[in-house]
Design a protein around this motif. Structure first.
Motif, short mmCIF file in Angstrom:
data_model
loop_
_atom_site.label_atom_id
_atom_site.label_comp_id
_atom_site.label_asym_id
_atom_site.label_seq_id
_atom_site.Cartn_x
_atom_site.Cartn_y
_atom_site.Cartn_z
N VAL A 140 0.98 -1.12 -0.19
CA VAL A 140 -0.02 0.05 0.04
C VAL A 140 0.98 1.09 0.14
O VAL A 140 1.74 1.66 0.99
N ALA A 141 0.84 2.06 -0.78
CA ALA A 141 1.74 3.32 -1.36
C ALA A 141 1.58 4.09 -0.03
O ALA A 141 2.54 4.76 0.29
N GLU A 142 0.67 4.42 0.40
CA GLU A 142 0.23 5.53 1.28
C GLU A 142 0.96 5.20 2.46
O GLU A 142 1.39 5.97 3.24
N LEU A 143 1.02 3.84 3.17
CA LEU A 143 1.73 3.49 4.09
C LEU A 143 3.22 3.81 3.98
O LEU A 143 3.82 4.20 5.24
N HIS A 144 3.70 3.88 2.87
CA HIS A 144 5.17 4.19 2.84
C HIS A 144 5.59 5.78 2.76
O HIS A 144 6.60 6.12 3.14
N VAL A 145 4.57 6.68 2.68
CA VAL A 145 4.52 7.77 2.79
C VAL A 145 4.72 8.14 4.13
O VAL A 145 5.18 9.07 4.65
N LEU A 146 3.69 7.38 4.80
CA LEU A 146 3.45 7.84 6.21
C LEU A 146 4.61 7.31 6.95
O LEU A 146 5.22 7.93 8.02
N GLU A 147 5.31 6.26 6.63
CA GLU A 147 6.46 5.87 6.99
C GLU A 147 7.68 6.70 6.75
O GLU A 147 8.60 7.18 7.64
N GLY A 148 7.59 7.29 5.50
CA GLY A 148 8.79 8.45 5.05
C GLY A 148 8.53 9.73 6.31
O GLY A 148 9.58 10.39 6.42
N GLU A 149 7.04 10.21 6.39
CA GLU A 149 6.98 11.43 7.42
C GLU A 149 7.53 10.72 8.89
O GLU A 149 8.19 11.81 9.32
#
Length: 335
Positions: A155-164
């Motif tokens: 799930v791409a959005e999880l990796h954005v959240l992880e990046g944040e």
């Protein structure tokens, strides 16, 4: 190939007037073309055919969020979620919109309704991560994020959240960028991921990489002012002066009061003085002064005491005086 895509979706509607996915995708194409009114219309027509079609509801809500109208986004999604309690995607979307509207208790309730049906339902977990972050409950957010990644790391959005999360930790910037890159790999049309990655690349000196991501984001969300501000920053960093000015002006056309656009223009005229097409050095410096002053006026009480613009204005005052003295000497010598 937006033109051919639109033809195919219209052909689908000619065969089946109730082809709601075609309406939804036509809405996406209109939104990417900057035509929010037509996008609204197509999304609404998709929902008339299938009232619990979450992608169309998300399309409408996203436009409202882009405009800073979180309550309107909630107003669109709330009746759909209440009327279709078994649709977990809608429950998660409703929870997300409630987070954006800062109605956190209701957001938790909506997400938990979905998780009661499926405790591994990632969209609801994402809503809880966002709610936790917004409430300052970072440890809880990290715990839910770890759980969600174990459920589905695709799930791409999880990796954005992880990046944040990683970005806020000392020494973790490279890993944060890797998370953003992974999000873009999983969803090339994920504008938020491209923006986040581009911002970090710009800060680290990878100007061409940042520019490519901002250009892609502009194609995806052309009505988002922040995209054009970032695009202006990247053009300025690559010394594409006219393109930078166009990007900043486009941001201001979309949102008239936008301090960061004026700040970017101030830096642009300061940096490009003597090299900006159609402006001599003095004119460029004077334009920079005007932009920094507008930036400070729009920031108002939120302007920090040590804001960099004050130092830029002092420097510009000295440079303007120096240029004028030089011009006077040159005129005197000529006479």
């Amino acid at each position: 190939d937006a033109g051919r895509a639109e033809q195919r979706f219209q052909a689908a509607l000619n065969r089946d007037a109730n082809a709601y996915p075609a309406f939804d995708n036509l809405g996406v194409l209109a939104d990417r073309a900057g035509d929010e009114k037509t996008a609204f219309d197509y999304y609404t027509r998709a929902l008339r055919v299938l009232p619990d079609y979450e992608p169309a509801a998300r399309g409408i809500a996203t436009i409202y969020l882009r405009r800073g109208q979180a309550q309107q986004a909630v107003a669109v999604v709330e009746p759909l979620a209440n009327a279709n309690r078994a649709n977990l995607e809608l429950q998660a979307l409703y929870a997300e919109m409630l987070v954006e509207a800062r109605r956190f208790d209701e957001a938790w309730m909506a997400a938990r309704r979905a998780l009661k049906c499926d405790e591994r339902f990632v969209p609801a977990l994402i809503a809880l991560i966002k709610a936790s972050r917004a409430q300052g409950r970072d440890e809880l957010a990290d715990s839910i994020l770890e759980q969600a990644l174990q459920v589905d790391a695709q799930v791409a959005e999880l990796h954005v959240l992880e990046g944040e999360r990683l970005k806020s930790e000392p020494g973790q910037l490279r890993d944060a960028m890797s998370s953003y890159e992974r999000a873009v790999q999983l969803r090339p049309d994920y504008a938020e991921a491209r923006m986040a990655l581009g911002i970090q690349q710009l800060a680290s000196g990878n100007y061409q990489g940042a520019l490519s991501h901002f250009q892609a984001a502009e194609r995806l969300v052309p009505t988002l002012p922040a995209v054009h501000v970032n695009l202006g920053d990247a053009y300025r960093a690559t010394q594409q002066w006219s393109a930078a000015q166009t990007a900043y002006r486009q941001a201001l056309a979309l949102q008239s009061k936008l301090p960061e656009a004026h700040y970017g223009l101030g830096l642009l005229f300061l940096t490009a003085a003597g090299d900006f097409p159609g402006l001599d050095e003095l004119a460029a410096y004077e334009k920079a002064v005007d932009e920094f002053k507008t930036y400070r006026a729009e920031m108002g009480a939120s302007l920090s005491k040590d804001d960099q613009s004050e130092e830029y204005l002092r420097d510009l005052d000295r440079m303007i005086k120096r240029v004028r003295r030089r011009m006077e000497r040159e005129q005197g010598g000529a006479s």
